[in-house]
Design a protein around this motif. Structure first.
Motif, short mmCIF file in Angstrom:
data_model
loop_
_atom_site.label_atom_id
_atom_site.label_comp_id
_atom_site.label_asym_id
_atom_site.label_seq_id
_atom_site.Cartn_x
_atom_site.Cartn_y
_atom_site.Cartn_z
N LYS A 19 0.87 -1.18 0.00
CA LYS A 19 0.00 0.00 0.00
C LYS A 19 0.91 1.23 0.00
O LYS A 19 1.79 1.35 0.84
CB LYS A 19 -0.91 0.02 1.23
CG LYS A 19 -1.76 1.28 1.36
CD LYS A 19 -2.52 1.29 2.68
CE LYS A 19 -3.26 2.60 2.88
NZ LYS A 19 -3.95 2.66 4.21
N THR A 34 1.07 5.35 0.10
CA THR A 34 0.33 6.56 0.43
C THR A 34 1.22 7.77 0.18
O THR A 34 2.32 7.86 0.75
CB THR A 34 -0.11 6.55 1.91
OG1 THR A 34 -0.85 5.35 2.18
CG2 THR A 34 -0.99 7.76 2.23
N LEU A 85 -8.10 -0.36 -1.10
CA LEU A 85 -8.42 1.05 -1.04
C LEU A 85 -7.54 1.81 -2.03
O LEU A 85 -6.33 1.71 -1.99
CB LEU A 85 -8.20 1.58 0.37
CG LEU A 85 -8.61 3.02 0.74
CD1 LEU A 85 -8.76 3.14 2.25
CD2 LEU A 85 -7.63 4.06 0.24
N SER A 106 -9.23 9.70 4.57
CA SER A 106 -9.03 8.88 3.38
C SER A 106 -9.89 7.63 3.45
O SER A 106 -10.56 7.26 2.47
CB SER A 106 -7.56 8.50 3.25
OG SER A 106 -7.36 7.60 2.18
N MET A 107 -9.90 6.98 4.59
CA MET A 107 -10.71 5.78 4.74
C MET A 107 -12.20 6.10 4.68
O MET A 107 -12.99 5.35 4.09
CB MET A 107 -10.36 5.09 6.06
CG MET A 107 -8.92 4.58 6.12
SD MET A 107 -8.52 3.73 7.66
CE MET A 107 -9.55 2.27 7.52
N ASP A 133 -13.30 6.52 1.12
CA ASP A 133 -13.42 5.23 0.45
C ASP A 133 -14.71 4.52 0.88
O ASP A 133 -15.42 3.95 0.05
CB ASP A 133 -12.21 4.36 0.77
CG ASP A 133 -12.18 3.09 -0.05
OD1 ASP A 133 -12.12 3.19 -1.29
OD2 ASP A 133 -12.24 1.99 0.54
#
Length: 410
Positions: A205, A207, A378, A393-394, A397
């Motif tokens: 992941k 970011t 994500l 951000s979460m 989503d």
């Protein structure tokens, strides 16, 4: 900077190579379903992982990849006429599974692994559009540009911001979540992100954090899906899942699934957009080294960083092909902005060792029980207060997933 021996180890993908052995333990995109359309008994030539194959149906009617003979003058991406195809008697035969517009093949040893429950696979066919394109370079440099968050601020810099409503089916033609600021403006004004890289069950992941004025941060979450795919945001509506599939050591195809969390995809429009840039049957780009990628110095003055048009695939193609067929990594100097590339190469080297020592259970997504439980991932853009960028951000989503007309929950 790495040695030539290590560069060879992580780039070459023939049947008896370390990186090739890793790739063969995963389902690989072999053809678009569109390439089989209209053929009752398809005999589709496929060049994959250094092998000359043909996609066809067996006696049970299932799609398979069988080994074929290659003519002496055959180029890596050449499609011979079907009547010219000759199968190799007793050659390997590989299983094929169709998923939302792409035919995947497994060329490894033992039982084929399960597919993860990624959004591009579980979304209905109406919400996924698949396409591919040829790049004349090694697969690894094609992948590495996709896991470099900083390059978008330079290579894909647009000097004018379009109306996002006119950008359907095009990347970087949207506004960041929770704001009226176009993504193109964000990337242009904040070109040097902080990059965080986390290992996941499927790969990495990534970011990237672009710290903005007024205590705000632009958060862009992208993913590396092992061994050779990425999952990135295209817009608030869509994500892109893209594989960088080795044809041989010096050519690769990108296969992309565009997945919509909102309305069904306009496949006719998206196909039309991309066929303006590619020729059939090879899906070769019309802009290429032979015509200098249609470079226009006047455009470069006022419209784009590259002067090579508005299609970001052309920008990427120029960047990766200009490195040579196989990038010379003995001369590179990686820095902080290359954090994801560094982590990925370590992941690949660990995987090579796992295959060489017969410890396949140490590879990402090889467990038949747990792999189908891997969802997502994500992938989005959001602008949030700097002190809660992760939560924002979460939340962005989750909001998109909850509003989807198909089950996008995680």
């Amino acid at each position: 900077m790495i040695t030539q021996k290590l560069n060879d180890q992580i780039t070459r993908i023939g049947p008896d190579t370390p990186a090739g052995a890793v790739h063969r333990q995963y389902w690989q995109p072999a053809a678009l379903t569109d390439e089989l359309a209209g053929a009752n008994d398809p005999m589709l030539p496929v060049n994959l992982l250094g092998e000359r194959l043909v996609m066809m149906r067996d006696e049970a009617g299932d799609l398979i990849l069988a080994t074929r003979e290659a003519s002496a003058d055959e180029a890596p991406t050449h499609h011979p006429a079907r009547e010219e195809i000759r199968l190799v008697e007793g050659g390997p035969v590989y299983p094929v599974v169709e998923k939302n517009g792409i035919c995947f093949a497994f060329m490894g040893e033992g039982e084929a692994p399960a597919f993860p429950n990624f959004d591009c696979f579980r979304a209905p066919e109406s919400h996924v559009f698949a396409f591919k394109g040829l790049w004349e370079c090694n697969w690894l440099q094609a992948l590495e540009i996709g896991i470099d968050p900083s390059h978008a601020s330079f290579l894909h810099r647009f000097l004018q911001d379009e109306d996002p409503s006119d950008g359907y089916g095009k990347q970087f033609r949207d506004k960041a979540a929770n704001t009226d600021m176009p993504i193109t403006q964000v990337l242009r004004e904040y070109p040097r992100p902080d990059i965080e890289v986390d290992e996941t069950p499927f790969g990495l992941k990534i970011t990237s954090l672009r710290h903005m004025k007024g205590g705000l941060t632009h958060v862009r979450v992208t993913n590396q899906i092992f061994p050779s795919a990425i999952c990135i945001p295209m817009s608030r509506e869509m994500i892109i899942t893209q594989w960088h599939v080795p044809v041989d050591d010096e050519n690769c195809y990108w296969f992309t699934m565009f997945t919509s969390f909102d309305k069904p995809v306009n496949k006719e429009l998206m196909r039309e957009q991309r066929l303006k840039e590619h020729s059939l049957p090879d899906y070769a780009p019309l802009k290429n080294a032979s015509n200098n990628y249609h470079y226009d110095p006047e455009e470069q003055k006022s419209l784009t960083y590259t002067g090579m048009g508005m299609d970001i695939n052309v920008h990427d193609q120029w960047a990766v092909e200009s490195m040579g067929a196989i990038q010379d990594r003995t001369r590179e100097h990686l820095g902080r902005g290359d954090a994801a590339i560094i982590r990925y190469r370590l992941l690949l080297r660990k995987a090579i060792k796992a295959v060489q020592t017969g410890k396949l259970d140490r590879l990402p997504m090889q467990d038949m029980q747990t792999t189908p439980q891997i969802m997502g991932p994500l992938s989005n853009d959001a602008i949030a207060d700097s002190d809660d960028w992760l939560g924002a951000s979460m939340a962005a989503d989750m909001e998109r997933r909850q509003a989807a007309p198909w089950d996008a929950t995680v």
